[in-house]
Scaffold this motif. Structure first.
Motif, PDB file in Angstrom:
ATOM      1  N   PRO A  92      30.330 -25.073 -51.175  1.00 38.52           N
ATOM      2  CA  PRO A  92      29.947 -24.507 -49.875  1.00 38.52           C
ATOM      3  C   PRO A  92      28.445 -24.685 -49.649  1.00 38.52           C
ATOM      4  N   TYR A  93      28.019 -24.375 -48.452  1.00 38.39           N
ATOM      5  CA  TYR A  93      26.631 -24.628 -48.083  1.00 38.39           C
ATOM      6  C   TYR A  93      25.621 -23.843 -48.905  1.00 38.39           C
ATOM      7  N   ASP A  94      26.014 -22.684 -49.407  1.00 35.02           N
ATOM      8  CA  ASP A  94      25.062 -21.889 -50.172  1.00 35.02           C
ATOM      9  C   ASP A  94      25.052 -22.229 -51.654  1.00 35.02           C
ATOM     10  N   LYS A  95      25.831 -23.186 -52.108  1.00 31.94           N
ATOM     11  CA  LYS A  95      25.886 -23.572 -53.513  1.00 31.94           C
ATOM     12  C   LYS A  95      25.334 -24.979 -53.767  1.00 31.94           C
ATOM     13  N   TYR A  96      24.557 -25.510 -52.841  1.00 28.15           N
ATOM     14  CA  TYR A  96      24.042 -26.860 -53.011  1.00 28.15           C
ATOM     15  C   TYR A  96      23.008 -26.952 -54.120  1.00 28.15           C
ATOM     16  N   ILE A  97      22.374 -25.855 -54.460  1.00 25.00           N
ATOM     17  CA  ILE A  97      21.396 -25.885 -55.545  1.00 25.00           C
ATOM     18  C   ILE A  97      22.096 -26.156 -56.865  1.00 25.00           C
TER      19      ILE A  97
END
Length: 123
Positions: A92-97
């Motif tokens: 998801p977008y918040d797990k790109y790190i």
């Protein structure tokens, strides 16, 4: 002397990562899924770990280092394809790190093993 080897490894890594990423972009447009790589890559990583553990106690020679480095490079190329596929499709977008750190570690390990192969071939 090591500067030339590092430059060769850097050029090889750049070509490999760019071509694998382009392949992954093409494959994602064709709806290909690389999740079947997960058990294969995990088993390969365990075998590489056990082999490197054995080499600490029983050194196997320079030819084995080249073969081990080549097989390890192929395994981490598989990890680059697998993690790039996960970056495109599953995170998801918040797990790109987390995805970018996993991809960074794959590239770093690939660089290390290609450097070992080139250094062994140079000797």
């Amino acid at each position: 002397m090591h500067g030339r080897i590092v430059l060769k490894a850097l050029i090889l890594i750049s070509v490999v990562v760019c071509s694998l990423t382009k392949y992954n972009l093409w494959a994602s447009n064709k709806s290909k899924d690389f999740s079947f790589f997960e058990p294969i890559l995990f088993t390969s990583l365990i075998i590489l770990f056990l082999t490197s553990f054995m080499q600490m106690f029983f050194p196997l020679g320079s030819t084995t280092v080249v073969v081990y480095g080549g097989i390890s490079s192929l395994v981490f190329c598989g990890y680059i394809v697998y993690d790039t596929d996960h970056l495109f499709k599953r995170f998801p977008y918040d797990k790109y790190i987390l995805a970018s750190v996993a991809l960074y570690l794959d590239i770093l390990n690939l660089f290390i093993f290609i450097f070992h192969v080139l250094r062994s071939a140079d000797n």
